[in-house]
Design a protein around this motif. Structure first.
Motif, PDB file in Angstrom:
ATOM      1  N   GLU A 188      57.621  -8.157  62.503  1.00 55.01           N
ATOM      2  CA  GLU A 188      57.665  -6.899  61.778  1.00 55.01           C
ATOM      3  C   GLU A 188      59.122  -6.475  61.642  1.00 55.01           C
ATOM      4  OE1 GLU A 188      55.247  -3.921  63.588  1.00 55.01           O
ATOM      5  OE2 GLU A 188      53.506  -5.230  63.680  1.00 55.01           O
ATOM      6  N   PRO A 189      59.562  -6.157  60.440  1.00 57.34           N
ATOM      7  CA  PRO A 189      60.973  -5.778  60.274  1.00 57.34           C
ATOM      8  C   PRO A 189      61.262  -4.434  60.937  1.00 57.34           C
ATOM      9  CG  PRO A 189      59.771  -5.480  58.229  1.00 57.34           C
ATOM     10  CD  PRO A 189      58.820  -6.125  59.191  1.00 57.34           C
ATOM     11  N   SER A 190      62.463  -4.323  61.464  1.00 57.22           N
ATOM     12  CA  SER A 190      62.880  -3.053  62.054  1.00 57.22           C
ATOM     13  C   SER A 190      64.051  -2.496  61.250  1.00 57.22           C
ATOM     14  CB  SER A 190      63.274  -3.246  63.515  1.00 57.22           C
ATOM     15  OG  SER A 190      64.458  -4.007  63.611  1.00 57.22           O
ATOM     16  N   VAL A 191      64.251  -1.209  61.351  1.00 52.15           N
ATOM     17  CA  VAL A 191      65.347  -0.550  60.623  1.00 52.15           C
ATOM     18  C   VAL A 191      66.693  -1.050  61.142  1.00 52.15           C
ATOM     19  CG1 VAL A 191      66.402   1.677  60.116  1.00 52.15           C
ATOM     20  CG2 VAL A 191      63.919   1.466  60.166  1.00 52.15           C
TER      21      VAL A 191
ATOM     22  N   LEU B 106      69.109 -12.481  63.518  1.00 51.34           N
ATOM     23  CA  LEU B 106      68.761 -11.095  63.197  1.00 51.34           C
ATOM     24  C   LEU B 106      67.378 -10.986  62.564  1.00 51.34           C
ATOM     25  CD1 LEU B 106      72.121  -9.675  61.838  1.00 51.34           C
ATOM     26  CD2 LEU B 106      70.995  -9.091  63.986  1.00 51.34           C
ATOM     27  N   SER B 107      66.949 -12.038  61.884  1.00 50.50           N
ATOM     28  CA  SER B 107      65.629 -11.980  61.242  1.00 50.50           C
ATOM     29  C   SER B 107      64.498 -12.013  62.258  1.00 50.50           C
ATOM     30  CB  SER B 107      65.475 -13.116  60.240  1.00 50.50           C
ATOM     31  OG  SER B 107      65.456 -14.354  60.918  1.00 50.50           O
ATOM     32  N   THR B 108      64.784 -12.393  63.490  1.00 60.08           N
ATOM     33  CA  THR B 108      63.743 -12.432  64.517  1.00 60.08           C
ATOM     34  C   THR B 108      63.734 -11.192  65.397  1.00 60.08           C
ATOM     35  OG1 THR B 108      65.171 -13.650  66.055  1.00 60.08           O
ATOM     36  CG2 THR B 108      63.769 -14.949  64.596  1.00 60.08           C
ATOM     37  N   ILE B 109      64.551 -10.188  65.049  1.00 60.65           N
ATOM     38  CA  ILE B 109      64.500  -8.934  65.786  1.00 60.65           C
ATOM     39  C   ILE B 109      63.260  -8.178  65.316  1.00 60.65           C
ATOM     40  CG2 ILE B 109      65.584  -6.685  66.094  1.00 60.65           C
ATOM     41  CD1 ILE B 109      68.260  -7.990  65.896  1.00 60.65           C
TER      42      ILE B 109
ATOM     43  N   LEU C 223      82.858 -20.013  58.995  1.00 59.92           N
ATOM     44  CA  LEU C 223      82.449 -18.615  58.897  1.00 59.92           C
ATOM     45  C   LEU C 223      81.081 -18.489  58.233  1.00 59.92           C
ATOM     46  CD1 LEU C 223      83.133 -15.578  59.213  1.00 59.92           C
ATOM     47  CD2 LEU C 223      84.095 -15.722  56.915  1.00 59.92           C
ATOM     48  N   ILE C 224      80.836 -19.260  57.192  1.00 65.99           N
ATOM     49  CA  ILE C 224      79.540 -19.219  56.514  1.00 65.99           C
ATOM     50  C   ILE C 224      78.436 -19.711  57.445  1.00 65.99           C
ATOM     51  CG2 ILE C 224      78.205 -20.273  54.638  1.00 65.99           C
ATOM     52  CD1 ILE C 224      80.806 -20.121  52.958  1.00 65.99           C
ATOM     53  N   ILE C 225      78.705 -20.776  58.198  1.00 66.93           N
ATOM     54  CA  ILE C 225      77.721 -21.277  59.166  1.00 66.93           C
ATOM     55  C   ILE C 225      77.452 -20.229  60.239  1.00 66.93           C
ATOM     56  CG2 ILE C 225      77.363 -22.994  60.991  1.00 66.93           C
ATOM     57  CD1 ILE C 225      78.848 -24.995  59.169  1.00 66.93           C
ATOM     58  N   TRP C 226      78.505 -19.578  60.729  1.00 69.09           N
ATOM     59  CA  TRP C 226      78.349 -18.546  61.759  1.00 69.09           C
ATOM     60  C   TRP C 226      77.496 -17.383  61.238  1.00 69.09           C
ATOM     61  CZ3 TRP C 226      79.122 -17.741  66.775  1.00 69.09           C
ATOM     62  CH2 TRP C 226      79.076 -16.437  67.238  1.00 69.09           C
ATOM     63  N   CYS C 227      77.780 -16.918  60.026  1.00 70.08           N
ATOM     64  CA  CYS C 227      77.031 -15.783  59.481  1.00 70.08           C
ATOM     65  C   CYS C 227      75.587 -16.171  59.150  1.00 70.08           C
ATOM     66  CB  CYS C 227      77.734 -15.230  58.252  1.00 70.08           C
ATOM     67  SG  CYS C 227      79.247 -14.348  58.688  1.00 70.08           S
ATOM     68  N   ALA C 228      75.353 -17.397  58.724  1.00 69.35           N
ATOM     69  CA  ALA C 228      73.978 -17.849  58.477  1.00 69.35           C
ATOM     70  C   ALA C 228      73.191 -17.918  59.785  1.00 69.35           C
ATOM     71  CB  ALA C 228      73.986 -19.203  57.781  1.00 69.35           C
ATOM     72  N   THR C 229      73.843 -18.389  60.846  1.00 71.72           N
ATOM     73  CA  THR C 229      73.188 -18.427  62.153  1.00 71.72           C
ATOM     74  C   THR C 229      72.899 -17.020  62.651  1.00 71.72           C
ATOM     75  OG1 THR C 229      74.381 -20.474  62.654  1.00 71.72           O
ATOM     76  CG2 THR C 229      73.405 -19.302  64.510  1.00 71.72           C
ATOM     77  N   THR C 230      73.845 -16.129  62.484  1.00 71.49           N
ATOM     78  CA  THR C 230      73.638 -14.743  62.880  1.00 71.49           C
ATOM     79  C   THR C 230      72.497 -14.114  62.083  1.00 71.49           C
ATOM     80  OG1 THR C 230      75.977 -14.537  63.428  1.00 71.49           O
ATOM     81  CG2 THR C 230      74.762 -12.490  63.114  1.00 71.49           C
ATOM     82  N   ALA C 231      72.422 -14.397  60.788  1.00 75.68           N
ATOM     83  CA  ALA C 231      71.346 -13.859  59.956  1.00 75.68           C
ATOM     84  C   ALA C 231      69.987 -14.382  60.405  1.00 75.68           C
ATOM     85  CB  ALA C 231      71.592 -14.205  58.488  1.00 75.68           C
ATOM     86  N   SER C 232      69.924 -15.649  60.803  1.00 79.00           N
ATOM     87  CA  SER C 232      68.641 -16.188  61.271  1.00 79.00           C
ATOM     88  C   SER C 232      68.227 -15.549  62.596  1.00 79.00           C
ATOM     89  CB  SER C 232      68.702 -17.712  61.395  1.00 79.00           C
ATOM     90  OG  SER C 232      69.573 -18.088  62.424  1.00 79.00           O
TER      91      SER C 232
ATOM     92  N   ALA D  51      67.390  -3.985  62.440  1.00 82.09           N
ATOM     93  CA  ALA D  51      67.646  -5.343  61.947  1.00 82.09           C
ATOM     94  C   ALA D  51      68.097  -5.326  60.490  1.00 82.09           C
ATOM     95  CB  ALA D  51      66.404  -6.199  62.104  1.00 82.09           C
ATOM     96  N   SER D  52      67.512  -4.448  59.689  1.00 80.69           N
ATOM     97  CA  SER D  52      67.913  -4.358  58.282  1.00 80.69           C
ATOM     98  C   SER D  52      69.364  -3.904  58.147  1.00 80.69           C
ATOM     99  CB  SER D  52      66.996  -3.388  57.536  1.00 80.69           C
ATOM    100  OG  SER D  52      65.670  -3.829  57.587  1.00 80.69           O
ATOM    101  N   TRP D  53      69.751  -2.911  58.929  1.00 81.12           N
ATOM    102  CA  TRP D  53      71.141  -2.441  58.883  1.00 81.12           C
ATOM    103  C   TRP D  53      72.097  -3.510  59.390  1.00 81.12           C
ATOM    104  CZ3 TRP D  53      72.960   1.221  56.056  1.00 81.12           C
ATOM    105  CH2 TRP D  53      72.142   2.282  55.685  1.00 81.12           C
ATOM    106  N   MET D  54      71.689  -4.230  60.414  1.00 81.46           N
ATOM    107  CA  MET D  54      72.559  -5.289  60.944  1.00 81.46           C
ATOM    108  C   MET D  54      72.687  -6.442  59.952  1.00 81.46           C
ATOM    109  SD  MET D  54      71.523  -5.198  64.948  1.00 81.46           S
ATOM    110  CE  MET D  54      72.811  -6.300  65.508  1.00 81.46           C
ATOM    111  N   GLN D  55      71.629  -6.728  59.188  1.00 75.24           N
ATOM    112  CA  GLN D  55      71.717  -7.756  58.143  1.00 75.24           C
ATOM    113  C   GLN D  55      72.705  -7.327  57.059  1.00 75.24           C
ATOM    114  OE1 GLN D  55      70.753 -10.737  58.064  1.00 75.24           O
ATOM    115  NE2 GLN D  55      68.704 -11.027  58.890  1.00 75.24           N
ATOM    116  N   LEU D  56      72.654  -6.054  56.676  1.00 75.05           N
ATOM    117  CA  LEU D  56      73.614  -5.556  55.681  1.00 75.05           C
ATOM    118  C   LEU D  56      75.044  -5.612  56.212  1.00 75.05           C
ATOM    119  CD1 LEU D  56      71.703  -2.507  54.163  1.00 75.05           C
ATOM    120  CD2 LEU D  56      72.311  -4.648  53.023  1.00 75.05           C
ATOM    121  N   LEU D  57      75.222  -5.270  57.466  1.00 76.97           N
ATOM    122  CA  LEU D  57      76.549  -5.347  58.080  1.00 76.97           C
ATOM    123  C   LEU D  57      77.038  -6.795  58.136  1.00 76.97           C
ATOM    124  CD1 LEU D  57      78.807  -3.770  59.514  1.00 76.97           C
ATOM    125  CD2 LEU D  57      77.604  -4.228  61.655  1.00 76.97           C
ATOM    126  N   ASN D  58      76.143  -7.717  58.451  1.00 73.57           N
ATOM    127  CA  ASN D  58      76.492  -9.135  58.475  1.00 73.57           C
ATOM    128  C   ASN D  58      76.905  -9.613  57.079  1.00 73.57           C
ATOM    129  OD1 ASN D  58      76.698 -11.778  59.642  1.00 73.57           O
ATOM    130  ND2 ASN D  58      74.695 -12.265  58.806  1.00 73.57           N
TER     131      ASN D  58
END
Length: 126
Positions: free
Chosen positions: A96-99, A40-43, A29-38, A101-108
């Protein structure tokens, strides 16, 4: 009491696998969420900047109406065709960060804490 516990564990040997499976699921689960976060950072839109700009640059920046200088934001599709400086380059700087992506990072982040707690509670219940 110890003899009864010994008989119970001997009759259900798969009970010994529960902590190992629980730990494995938490690591996955930690690996999955870290991959998802990486991911999301490219959105967002990529941002390009000028490096090695020349002081005698003759191409004007459309955003500032001045000559390009070091670290100005540029568009790589038109920069190379219009610049007069042979060393100047328009290179990738960051996303450039988007709103969204920030919300999706918080949800993640909230999701990983909730799921880790769920897995831990399930392990305690069983």
């Amino acid at each position: 009491l110890i003899e009864k516990a010994n008989k119970a564990v001997c009759s259900m040997k798969t009970i010994l696998l529960i902590p190992s499976v629980q730990s494995l699921v938490q690591v996955l689960l930690i690996i999955w969420c870290a991959t998802t976060a990486s991911f999301l950072s490219t959105i967002g839109e990529p941002e390009y900047r000028v490096v090695e700009a020349c002081p005698y640059e003759t191409f004007t920046n459309t955003a500032t109406e001045k000559m390009f200088t070091q670290n100005d934001v540029c568009d790589p599709s038109i920069f190379l065709d219009r610049t007069g400086c042979p060393k100047a380059q328009c290179v990738y700087h960051k996303f450039e960060p988007s709103v969204l992506a920030s919300w999706m990072q918080l949800l993640n982040l909230a999701g990983i804490f909730w799921l880790l707690s769920l897995i831990r509670s399930f392990g305690r219940m069983v």
